[in-house]
Design an enzyme around this catalytic site. Structure first.
Site, PDB file in Angstrom:
ATOM      1  N   VAL A  87      14.076   0.904  17.044  1.00 52.92           N
ATOM      2  CA  VAL A  87      15.160   1.437  17.887  1.00 52.92           C
ATOM      3  C   VAL A  87      16.502   0.939  17.356  1.00 52.92           C
ATOM      4  CG1 VAL A  87      16.112   1.554  20.221  1.00 52.92           C
ATOM      5  CG2 VAL A  87      13.640   1.391  19.900  1.00 52.92           C
TER       6      VAL A  87
ATOM      7  N   LYS B 126       8.949   4.314  15.575  1.00 53.87           N
ATOM      8  CA  LYS B 126       9.325   4.690  16.951  1.00 53.87           C
ATOM      9  C   LYS B 126       8.414   5.757  17.530  1.00 53.87           C
ATOM     10  CE  LYS B 126      12.148   7.745  14.600  1.00 53.87           C
ATOM     11  NZ  LYS B 126      12.532   7.392  13.311  1.00 53.87           N
TER      12      LYS B 126
ATOM     13  N   GLU C 123      18.623  15.061   7.392  1.00 57.07           N
ATOM     14  CA  GLU C 123      17.461  15.462   6.596  1.00 57.07           C
ATOM     15  C   GLU C 123      17.555  16.960   6.304  1.00 57.07           C
ATOM     16  OE1 GLU C 123      14.605  13.422   6.200  1.00 57.07           O
ATOM     17  OE2 GLU C 123      15.131  11.774   7.549  1.00 57.07           O
TER      18      GLU C 123
ATOM     19  N   GLY D 118      24.143  13.488   2.881  1.00 59.14           N
ATOM     20  CA  GLY D 118      22.963  12.618   2.971  1.00 59.14           C
ATOM     21  C   GLY D 118      22.781  11.974   4.335  1.00 59.14           C
TER      22      GLY D 118
ATOM     23  N   ILE E 203      20.494  -2.887  14.597  1.00 57.34           N
ATOM     24  CA  ILE E 203      21.076  -3.544  15.782  1.00 57.34           C
ATOM     25  C   ILE E 203      19.986  -4.374  16.476  1.00 57.34           C
ATOM     26  CG2 ILE E 203      22.215  -3.191  18.017  1.00 57.34           C
ATOM     27  CD1 ILE E 203      23.219  -0.503  17.017  1.00 57.34           C
TER      28      ILE E 203
ATOM     29  N   GLY F 256      17.822   0.871  14.436  1.00 53.49           N
ATOM     30  CA  GLY F 256      17.813   0.272  13.096  1.00 53.49           C
ATOM     31  C   GLY F 256      18.195  -1.192  13.046  1.00 53.49           C
TER      32      GLY F 256
ATOM     33  N   GLU G  92      11.546  -4.432  16.202  1.00 56.04           N
ATOM     34  CA  GLU G  92      13.006  -4.363  16.297  1.00 56.04           C
ATOM     35  C   GLU G  92      13.571  -3.128  15.593  1.00 56.04           C
ATOM     36  OE1 GLU G  92      15.394  -6.849  17.830  1.00 56.04           O
ATOM     37  OE2 GLU G  92      16.150  -4.812  17.699  1.00 56.04           O
TER      38      GLU G  92
ATOM     39  N   LYS H 263      13.084   6.711  21.029  1.00 56.20           N
ATOM     40  CA  LYS H 263      13.768   5.416  21.154  1.00 56.20           C
ATOM     41  C   LYS H 263      14.055   5.114  22.625  1.00 56.20           C
ATOM     42  CE  LYS H 263      15.703   6.040  16.547  1.00 56.20           C
ATOM     43  NZ  LYS H 263      16.822   6.621  15.785  1.00 56.20           N
TER      44      LYS H 263
ATOM     45  N   ALA I 169       0.850  -1.198   0.000  1.00 56.00           N
ATOM     46  CA  ALA I 169       0.000   0.000   0.000  1.00 56.00           C
ATOM     47  C   ALA I 169       0.881   1.241   0.000  1.00 56.00           C
ATOM     48  CB  ALA I 169      -0.907  -0.007   1.227  1.00 56.00           C
TER      49      ALA I 169
HETATM   50  N1  HSE Z   1      16.990   9.837  11.829  1.00 63.32           N
HETATM   51  C1  HSE Z   1      17.437   8.737  12.616  1.00 63.32           C
HETATM   52  C2  HSE Z   1      18.933   8.810  12.833  1.00 63.32           C
HETATM   53  C3  HSE Z   1      17.121   7.397  12.015  1.00 63.32           C
HETATM   54  O1  HSE Z   1      19.574   9.745  12.377  1.00 63.32           O
HETATM   55  O2  HSE Z   1      19.466   7.938  13.480  1.00 63.32           O
HETATM   56  C4  HSE Z   1      15.683   7.016  12.163  1.00 63.32           C
HETATM   57  O3  HSE Z   1      15.298   6.959  13.502  1.00 63.32           O
END
Ligand code: HSE
Length: 436
Positions: A143, A116, A201, A198, A147, A145, A140, A216, A54
């Site tokens: 928090v 999160k 953001e 990159g 890990i 990513g 998982e 988190k 979706a």
């Molecule tokens: N923007 C977050 C970070 C990743 O820079 O770790 C997503 O939670």
């Protein structure tokens, strides 16, 4: 003696996934499920297929090959469809994710989410709904990513009396602070560099102001302590006030500045906070550079543990989601689930009562008696000075103090009184010193 081997043929179990959202993580997940399908089948007997995807704008997702025909804009239809066994939510944000997850659970489907913000705000009620339906709600990827921290806390450390979990759980801010530390850049220049590389953001506020890490931290506290709490129970500040000068002083004191998420459990009280902290260079968290994440767990029985890896990015996050899909799919085929159990209402300790050593940076007039006047204010509030450095600024001076561990409320009252002194020109950054 003769041996005979019995080869057990695993029964193939088909599990059809409904995917909500197909951004970076969703796309990486589709690729990973496709490339790992045979391996997953032979290891687990699970035949994972993507039944529906979706998205809001189907025209942006025509690069999905044969799966392009599974794309729909009707997310609600996906979560209630009889052709979907398990729902994966990687849309992010509170709505419509919350409403879609609730609908999926109501229609008897386990859910995997990477969300999160949603869990930090509404986790306990969603976990209860999942438990009531004997369904998995796994997270998982929410928090740190890639890990596998949640699984370690929920399973391996389930019986462990955990005192403290302390982590670098935001890659953007760790990248910015690493650049500042390694090149001497200002905060603004390091952020601009992170954006062009990159790693940050274009609107970095949720990262640099600490809210992402706070979400988190709330989830970590729920899982590590079985505590019912939410984002509003987390005290947080970000890295926007950290200067190149603070980084430089930290180095001189043998410390590195990191944005830490800290969840502590003491005497039935829980304290959860996010703030920049000076970490001694010998502490394992001090050497976590660039956009990496790491989480340091202090348990009574196990001692100290650290998990390290990629906390963000499509592939690492998809890897965590896929692990959850396999766990939930296995449970589904065995009509079981793995919940968090009853979360106890947490008694939240006010940060004012916490004890920390502090770094305090003051600009003062450079005259006789100033140091004595300033030092006596620390003494008036019971804050003991551990070390001090002074440098002349031409008619003015900068004095930098590191205190012994002191109650936050005493440090705040010290700073209030210092701000009243004529000889104090400016109170600069105050940064907690952690992990000594
Ligand atoms: N923007 C977050 C970070 C990743 O820079 O770790 C997503 O939670």
């Amino acid at each position: 003696m003769r041996y005979s081997a019995t080869v057990e043929i695993m029964e193939e179990k088909s599990v059809r996934v409904g995917l909500l959202g197909c951004g970076n993580v969703g796309k990486a997940l589709v690729g990973l499920i496709t490339s790992q399908r045979e391996a997953i089948l032979s290891r687990t007997g699970l035949n994972l297929t993507i039944q529906a995807i979706a998205v809001q704008n189907p025209e942006k997702h025509q690069d999905l090959g044969a799966l392009a025909e599974r794309i729909t804009t009707r997310a609600h239809d996906v979560v209630v469809s009889d052709d979907v066994d398990l729902v994966v939510e990687v849309i992010g944000g509170v709505e419509p994710s919350k409403e879609l997850i609730e609908a999926a659970l109501r229609s008897g489907k386990p859910v995997i989410t990477a969300n999160k913000e949603l869990l930090a705000k509404h986790g306990p009620e969603l976990f209860e709904q999942a438990d009531q339906g004997n369904l998995d709600l796994l997270f998982e990827a929410a928090v740190a990513g890639g890990i596998p921290l949640m699984r370690a806390l929920r399973e391996s450390l389930k019986g462990e009396p955990i005192r403290r979990v302390m982590g670098i759980v935001n890659g953007t801010t760790n990248y910015v602070l690493s650049q500042m530390t390694e090149t001497g850049m200002s905060y603004g220049d390091a952020l601009a560099e992170a954006q062009s590389a990159g790693f940050a953001e274009s609107d970095p506020s949720a990262d640099v102001e600490g809210q992402d890490a706070a979400s988190k931290a709330a989830i970590i506290a729920m899982v590590a302590f079985g505590a019912r709490l939410g984002l509003s129970d987390v005290t947080y500040e970000g890295i926007t006030q950290v200067s190149a000068e603070d980084i430089d002083f930290a180095k001189r004191f043998g410390h590195t500045i990191k944005l830490l998420a800290i969840a502590e459990h003491d005497n039935g009280e829980v304290a959860v906070r996010v703030h920049p902290a000076m970490v001694p260079d010998h502490h394992p968290l001090a050497s976590v550079r660039d956009s990496f994440n790491a989480v340091f767990v202090e348990g009574e029985a196990v001692g100290d543990l650290m998990l390290y890896g990629r906390g963000a990015g499509g592939s690492p996050t998809a890897s965590a989601v896929l692990g959850d899909i396999i766990a939930a799919a296995n449970n589904l085929t065995q009509s079981t689930n793995n919940g968090l159990g009853n979360l106890r209402q947490a008694s939240i300790q006010s940060t004012e009562g916490l004890e920390n050593a502090f770094y305090i940076n003051l600009e003062v007039t450079d005259e006789p008696g100033v140091l004595a006047a300033v030092a006596s204010v620390f003494g008036n509030h019971g804050v003991s000075i551990r070390s001090m450095e002074q440098e002349g600024l031409g008619g003015e001076a900068r004095i930098v103090f590191i205190t012994h561990a002191s109650k936050e409320r005493n440090v705040h009252s010290t700073l209030d009184e210092l701000s009243e002194l004529d000889c104090v020109i400016q109170i600069g950054t105050k940064i907690r010193v952690v992990g000594a």
